[in-house]
Write an enzyme that holds these catalytic residues in place. Structure first.
Site, PDB file in Angstrom:
ATOM      1  N   ASN A   1       2.794  -3.530  -7.759  1.00 26.83           N
ATOM      2  CA  ASN A   1       1.277  -3.206  -8.036  1.00 26.83           C
ATOM      3  C   ASN A   1       1.082  -1.930  -7.541  1.00 26.83           C
ATOM      4  OD1 ASN A   1      -1.449  -3.210  -7.641  1.00 26.83           O
ATOM      5  ND2 ASN A   1      -1.541  -4.766  -5.829  1.00 26.83           N
ATOM      6  N   TRP A   2       0.710  -0.803  -8.507  1.00 30.60           N
ATOM      7  CA  TRP A   2       0.588   0.562  -8.149  1.00 30.60           C
ATOM      8  C   TRP A   2      -0.685   0.838  -7.613  1.00 30.60           C
ATOM      9  CZ3 TRP A   2       3.607   2.706 -13.136  1.00 30.60           C
ATOM     10  CH2 TRP A   2       5.151   2.778 -12.794  1.00 30.60           C
ATOM     11  N   LYS A   3      -1.622  -0.184  -7.810  1.00 30.16           N
ATOM     12  CA  LYS A   3      -3.065   0.072  -7.021  1.00 30.16           C
ATOM     13  C   LYS A   3      -3.590   1.328  -8.124  1.00 30.16           C
ATOM     14  CE  LYS A   3      -1.789  -2.184  -3.067  1.00 30.16           C
ATOM     15  NZ  LYS A   3      -2.044  -2.522  -1.869  1.00 30.16           N
TER      16      LYS A   3
ATOM     17  N   HIS B   1      -6.885 -10.132  -5.692  1.00 28.64           N
ATOM     18  CA  HIS B   1      -6.400  -9.446  -4.588  1.00 28.64           C
ATOM     19  C   HIS B   1      -6.999  -9.014  -3.280  1.00 28.64           C
ATOM     20  CE1 HIS B   1      -4.281  -5.859  -2.673  1.00 28.64           C
ATOM     21  NE2 HIS B   1      -3.204  -6.273  -3.145  1.00 28.64           N
TER      22      HIS B   1
ATOM     23  N   GLU C   1      -0.299 -13.259   0.241  1.00 25.08           N
ATOM     24  CA  GLU C   1      -0.491 -11.899   0.876  1.00 25.08           C
ATOM     25  C   GLU C   1      -1.245 -11.755   2.339  1.00 25.08           C
ATOM     26  OE1 GLU C   1       0.555  -8.469  -2.073  1.00 25.08           O
ATOM     27  OE2 GLU C   1      -1.552  -9.042  -2.456  1.00 25.08           O
TER      28      GLU C   1
ATOM     29  N   GLY D   1      -0.251  -2.919   3.351  1.00 21.58           N
ATOM     30  CA  GLY D   1      -0.374  -1.528   3.433  1.00 21.58           C
ATOM     31  C   GLY D   1      -0.445  -1.121   4.984  1.00 21.58           C
TER      32      GLY D   1
ATOM     33  N   SER E   1       3.499  -5.146   2.766  1.00 18.98           N
ATOM     34  CA  SER E   1       4.629  -4.473   3.451  1.00 18.98           C
ATOM     35  C   SER E   1       6.056  -4.584   3.199  1.00 18.98           C
ATOM     36  CB  SER E   1       4.097  -4.207   4.954  1.00 18.98           C
ATOM     37  OG  SER E   1       3.129  -3.651   5.127  1.00 18.98           O
TER      38      SER E   1
HETATM   39  P1  PGA Z   1       1.743  -3.445   0.083  1.00 21.35           P
HETATM   40  O1  PGA Z   1       0.899  -3.906  -0.751  1.00 21.35           O
HETATM   41  O2  PGA Z   1       3.192  -3.476  -0.368  1.00 21.35           O
HETATM   42  O3  PGA Z   1       1.566  -1.445  -0.021  1.00 21.35           O
HETATM   43  O4  PGA Z   1       1.469  -3.740   1.646  1.00 21.35           O
HETATM   44  C1  PGA Z   1       1.049  -4.978  -1.367  1.00 21.35           C
HETATM   45  C2  PGA Z   1      -0.296  -5.626  -2.210  1.00 21.35           C
HETATM   46  O5  PGA Z   1      -1.314  -5.189  -1.782  1.00 21.35           O
HETATM   47  O6  PGA Z   1      -0.077  -6.099  -3.186  1.00 21.35           O
END
Ligand code: PGA
Length: 248
Positions: A8-10, A95, A168, A174, A211
């Protein structure tokens, strides 16, 4: 079944960076897919490019969001039909960043899942509890609530497609903080049996997100009911992503 790795590159990888990630590491990404199922979720403007780079390979592409309406006067939104015509096979829905920063509701999420299923795009449905809910032992209740509204829809997808459920914990996204093995193992086995109860004929794949990095992925891989990972930050650097996929 191969383990699933969803990148997930956001909004972190811009057009040029996303394109070079795929082109510069093309051969290795294809090699990794011999033992793993890889889904790349870039931002909307890069979708077409990445679908065409990986055309005729086993690498699949997913969107990070879609509109809850089919078409019409919704300026700035992206329709599921456009995603389908582009060759996108998956779409992240619900999300926590969309729920908290863009006020997305369970009802809108359910609508998106319904439209995605009818367009044969597999939803990657994100659920998770906040820090406060976690500390008050409310996780199971929150997850059950987030899933309840979609239970009816899941049964529409009987035997045709699998639905990916991404657990999640919001406080883990994050932040570098991650729940312990026993806690996650407990949540995933609860999730597996709860889903079997509310939608016995549907086919679910369960992934963990929050994370995930090369230091914790081997431990996470020991969780029985887990089919893979949704990876944010660590998926934007190829060497890090590669480690997560290839480490045992
Ligand atoms: P992260 O994000 O691995 O940077 O914690 C995961 C996500 O939001 O899907």
């Amino acid at each position: 079944m191969k383990r699933l790795y969803i990148a997930n590159w956001k909004m972190n990888m811009h057009y040029c960076a996303a394109r070079s990630f795929c082109l510069d590491n093309y051969t290795r990404i294809i090699e990794l897919s011999n033992d793993a199922e890889i889904i790349i979720c870039p931002s909307f403007p890069v979708l077409q490019e990445i679908v065409s780079i990986f055309n005729n390979t086993s690498i699949k592409v997913g969107a990070q969001n879609c509109c809850a309406y089919q078409s019409g006067p919704y300026t700035g939104e992206v329709s599921i039909q456009s995603l389908q015509e582009l060759g996108v096979s998956y779409c992240i829905v619900g999300h926590s960043e969309r729920r908290t920063l863009f006020d997305e509701t369970n009802e809108q999420i359910a609508k998106k899942i319904e439209l995605l299923l009818s367009a044969q795009i597999i939803p990657i449905f994100c659920i998770g509890e906040s820090k406060e809910e976690y500390e008050n032992n409310k996780t199971v209740e929150i997850l059950a609530n987030q899933l309840a509204i979609c239970a009816q829809l899941f049964s529409q997808a009987i035997n045709q497609q699998s639905i990916i459920i991404a657990y999640e914990p919001v406080w883990s996204i994050g932040t570098g903080k991650i729940a312990g093995h026993d806690y996650l193992a407990h949540i995933f086995s609860w999730l597996r049996s709860y889903l079997a109860k509310i939608s016995p004929k549907s086919n679910f794949r369960l992934v963990y997100g929050g994370s995930v990095n090369p230091e914790n992925s081997s431990e996470l891989k020991k969780i029985d009911s887990l089919d893979g990972f949704l990876i944010g930050n660590a998926s934007t650097n190829f060497q890090t992503f590669e480690k997560i996929v290839s480490l045992l």
